[in-house]
Scaffold this motif. Sequence first.
Motif, PDB file in Angstrom:
ATOM      1  N   ALA A  74      -4.822  -4.779   1.570  1.00  0.00           N
ATOM      2  CA  ALA A  74      -3.427  -4.981   2.390  1.00  0.00           C
ATOM      3  C   ALA A  74      -3.147  -6.049   1.221  1.00  0.00           C
ATOM      4  CB  ALA A  74      -3.037  -6.108   3.323  1.00  0.00           C
ATOM      5  N   SER A  75      -4.045  -7.227   0.518  1.00  0.00           N
ATOM      6  CA  SER A  75      -3.559  -7.501  -0.763  1.00  0.00           C
ATOM      7  C   SER A  75      -3.237  -6.510  -2.025  1.00  0.00           C
ATOM      8  CB  SER A  75      -4.754  -8.719  -1.098  1.00  0.00           C
ATOM      9  OG  SER A  75      -5.608  -7.765  -1.678  1.00  0.00           O
ATOM     10  N   GLN A  76      -3.347  -5.072  -2.525  1.00  0.00           N
ATOM     11  CA  GLN A  76      -3.035  -4.854  -3.279  1.00  0.00           C
ATOM     12  C   GLN A  76      -1.491  -4.219  -2.532  1.00  0.00           C
ATOM     13  OE1 GLN A  76      -6.168  -1.808  -3.653  1.00  0.00           O
ATOM     14  NE2 GLN A  76      -7.700  -3.553  -4.354  1.00  0.00           N
ATOM     15  N   LEU A  77      -1.126  -4.522  -1.746  1.00  0.00           N
ATOM     16  CA  LEU A  77       0.656  -3.855  -1.479  1.00  0.00           C
ATOM     17  C   LEU A  77       1.323  -4.500  -2.131  1.00  0.00           C
ATOM     18  CD1 LEU A  77       0.635  -3.674   2.225  1.00  0.00           C
ATOM     19  CD2 LEU A  77       0.425  -1.545   0.613  1.00  0.00           C
ATOM     20  N   PRO A  78       1.949  -3.624  -2.705  1.00  0.00           N
ATOM     21  CA  PRO A  78       3.555  -5.097  -3.695  1.00  0.00           C
ATOM     22  C   PRO A  78       3.656  -6.012  -2.854  1.00  0.00           C
ATOM     23  CG  PRO A  78       3.249  -2.264  -3.671  1.00  0.00           C
ATOM     24  CD  PRO A  78       2.530  -2.472  -3.153  1.00  0.00           C
ATOM     25  N   GLN A  79       4.254  -5.034  -1.467  1.00  0.00           N
ATOM     26  CA  GLN A  79       5.283  -6.113  -0.853  1.00  0.00           C
ATOM     27  C   GLN A  79       4.085  -6.375   0.400  1.00  0.00           C
ATOM     28  OE1 GLN A  79       7.501  -7.650  -1.777  1.00  0.00           O
ATOM     29  NE2 GLN A  79       7.713  -6.142  -3.422  1.00  0.00           N
ATOM     30  N   LEU A  80       3.261  -7.522   0.491  1.00  0.00           N
ATOM     31  CA  LEU A  80       3.125  -8.167   2.399  1.00  0.00           C
ATOM     32  C   LEU A  80       4.190  -9.386   2.358  1.00  0.00           C
ATOM     33  CD1 LEU A  80      -0.405  -7.527   3.558  1.00  0.00           C
ATOM     34  CD2 LEU A  80      -0.768  -9.807   2.121  1.00  0.00           C
ATOM     35  N   SER A  81       4.681  -8.606   3.176  1.00  0.00           N
ATOM     36  CA  SER A  81       5.734  -9.025   4.816  1.00  0.00           C
ATOM     37  C   SER A  81       5.165  -8.679   5.983  1.00  0.00           C
ATOM     38  CB  SER A  81       7.202  -9.466   4.549  1.00  0.00           C
ATOM     39  OG  SER A  81       7.475  -7.719   4.247  1.00  0.00           O
ATOM     40  N   PRO A  82       5.772  -9.125   7.255  1.00  0.00           N
ATOM     41  CA  PRO A  82       5.606  -9.100   8.518  1.00  0.00           C
ATOM     42  C   PRO A  82       5.150  -7.349   8.685  1.00  0.00           C
ATOM     43  CG  PRO A  82       6.077 -11.395   8.997  1.00  0.00           C
ATOM     44  CD  PRO A  82       6.485 -10.809   7.002  1.00  0.00           C
ATOM     45  N   PRO A  83       7.105  -7.487   8.606  1.00  0.00           N
ATOM     46  CA  PRO A  83       7.074  -5.532   8.576  1.00  0.00           C
ATOM     47  C   PRO A  83       6.164  -4.716   7.403  1.00  0.00           C
ATOM     48  CG  PRO A  83       9.105  -6.394   7.479  1.00  0.00           C
ATOM     49  CD  PRO A  83       7.872  -7.881   7.780  1.00  0.00           C
ATOM     50  N   ALA A  84       6.081  -5.046   5.817  1.00  0.00           N
ATOM     51  CA  ALA A  84       5.534  -3.873   5.316  1.00  0.00           C
ATOM     52  C   ALA A  84       3.743  -4.254   5.524  1.00  0.00           C
ATOM     53  CB  ALA A  84       5.341  -4.525   3.711  1.00  0.00           C
ATOM     54  N   LEU A  85       3.506  -5.048   6.132  1.00  0.00           N
ATOM     55  CA  LEU A  85       1.780  -5.056   6.469  1.00  0.00           C
ATOM     56  C   LEU A  85       2.024  -3.507   8.427  1.00  0.00           C
ATOM     57  CD1 LEU A  85      -0.785  -5.981   6.839  1.00  0.00           C
ATOM     58  CD2 LEU A  85      -0.702  -7.977   7.508  1.00  0.00           C
ATOM     59  N   LEU A  86       2.811  -4.451   8.993  1.00  0.00           N
ATOM     60  CA  LEU A  86       2.819  -4.156  10.386  1.00  0.00           C
ATOM     61  C   LEU A  86       2.729  -1.888   9.906  1.00  0.00           C
ATOM     62  CD1 LEU A  86       4.796  -5.610  12.602  1.00  0.00           C
ATOM     63  CD2 LEU A  86       2.353  -5.187  12.708  1.00  0.00           C
ATOM     64  N   GLN A  87       4.010  -1.878   9.231  1.00  0.00           N
ATOM     65  CA  GLN A  87       3.799  -0.717   8.229  1.00  0.00           C
ATOM     66  C   GLN A  87       2.624   0.045   7.771  1.00  0.00           C
ATOM     67  OE1 GLN A  87       6.089   1.786   9.426  1.00  0.00           O
ATOM     68  NE2 GLN A  87       5.545   3.521   8.018  1.00  0.00           N
ATOM     69  N   TRP A  88       1.872  -0.850   7.584  1.00  0.00           N
ATOM     70  CA  TRP A  88       0.658   0.181   6.254  1.00  0.00           C
ATOM     71  C   TRP A  88      -0.482  -0.070   7.267  1.00  0.00           C
ATOM     72  CZ3 TRP A  88      -3.545  -2.991   5.857  1.00  0.00           C
ATOM     73  CH2 TRP A  88      -4.891  -3.603   5.110  1.00  0.00           C
ATOM     74  N   VAL A  89      -0.362  -0.545   8.172  1.00  0.00           N
ATOM     75  CA  VAL A  89      -1.451  -0.622   9.290  1.00  0.00           C
ATOM     76  C   VAL A  89      -1.249   0.461  10.009  1.00  0.00           C
ATOM     77  CG1 VAL A  89      -2.552  -1.901  11.447  1.00  0.00           C
ATOM     78  CG2 VAL A  89      -1.871  -3.140   9.710  1.00  0.00           C
ATOM     79  N   ARG A  90      -0.024   0.761  10.359  1.00  0.00           N
ATOM     80  CA  ARG A  90       0.359   2.059  11.504  1.00  0.00           C
ATOM     81  C   ARG A  90       0.126   3.558  10.950  1.00  0.00           C
ATOM     82  NH1 ARG A  90       5.675   2.047  13.890  1.00  0.00           N
ATOM     83  NH2 ARG A  90       5.022   0.525  15.837  1.00  0.00           N
ATOM     84  N   ARG A  91       0.499   3.395   9.329  1.00  0.00           N
ATOM     85  CA  ARG A  91       0.515   4.522   8.987  1.00  0.00           C
ATOM     86  C   ARG A  91      -0.819   4.752   8.176  1.00  0.00           C
ATOM     87  NH1 ARG A  91       4.861   4.505   3.905  1.00  0.00           N
ATOM     88  NH2 ARG A  91       3.059   5.989   3.203  1.00  0.00           N
ATOM     89  N   ARG A  92      -2.155   3.793   8.215  1.00  0.00           N
ATOM     90  CA  ARG A  92      -3.557   3.987   8.114  1.00  0.00           C
ATOM     91  C   ARG A  92      -4.076   4.072   9.325  1.00  0.00           C
ATOM     92  NH1 ARG A  92      -6.750   2.483   4.470  1.00  0.00           N
ATOM     93  NH2 ARG A  92      -8.447   2.672   5.177  1.00  0.00           N
ATOM     94  N   ALA A  93      -3.494   4.143  10.518  1.00  0.00           N
ATOM     95  CA  ALA A  93      -4.721   4.235  11.779  1.00  0.00           C
ATOM     96  C   ALA A  93      -3.976   5.940  12.032  1.00  0.00           C
ATOM     97  CB  ALA A  93      -3.472   3.114  12.900  1.00  0.00           C
ATOM     98  N   GLU A  94      -2.663   6.025  11.730  1.00  0.00           N
ATOM     99  CA  GLU A  94      -2.113   7.418  11.699  1.00  0.00           C
ATOM    100  C   GLU A  94      -3.070   8.726  11.360  1.00  0.00           C
ATOM    101  OE1 GLU A  94       1.598   7.666  10.868  1.00  0.00           O
ATOM    102  OE2 GLU A  94       2.918   6.589  13.142  1.00  0.00           O
TER     103      GLU A  94
END
Length: 171
Positions: A74-94
């Motif tokens: 996640a530290s490599q994401l361009p944006q690391l805000s609460p909604p961006a992090l939640l979306q990133w984790v969700r997409r990886r899990a999917e």
Amino acid sequence: MSDDAQTPTPAAQAQRLWVRATQGAREPYALATIIESDGHSVYRVRVDGAERHVVLDQDAWLANPEGDDEPADASQLPQLSPPALLQWVRRRAERGRFFSALTDRVLIWLNPLVPTPRLWSAAEMQRAAEHASGALDTEPHVYVLAEHAWRAATRQHGAGLGGARTHAIVL
């Protein structure tokens, strides 16, 4: 906002923002399309068929680009805000990627609540042992992080009492 709004900021050029969802919504954040910006932090957006005004970093956050090339860290994401992090984790899990990392010291595990014997196999333990000498590999796993922590804790260091140090590993 007037029709003569200033040049769009990088957020406006991205065309999407995460905004706080309306009360009673199923999700805490909604993806909005930027219509207009004041050139600073106020945006007029379209979300759920309605227009709203939002303020960046108050009730709106920049969205990361979509794609299959999302990083495992996640530290490599361009944006690391609460909604961006939640979306990133969700997409990886999917995509069946239940382990994610935040730098090389924090492991995020989204439990799929289904049997996942492949994740806990001897092959995963071997992969962890092989990758523990360097940085976390592209797909993090609890075994890799534990191996890193163990090797760091048992490594000899030159200072004090024969190189001994006190360590703690927290799970």
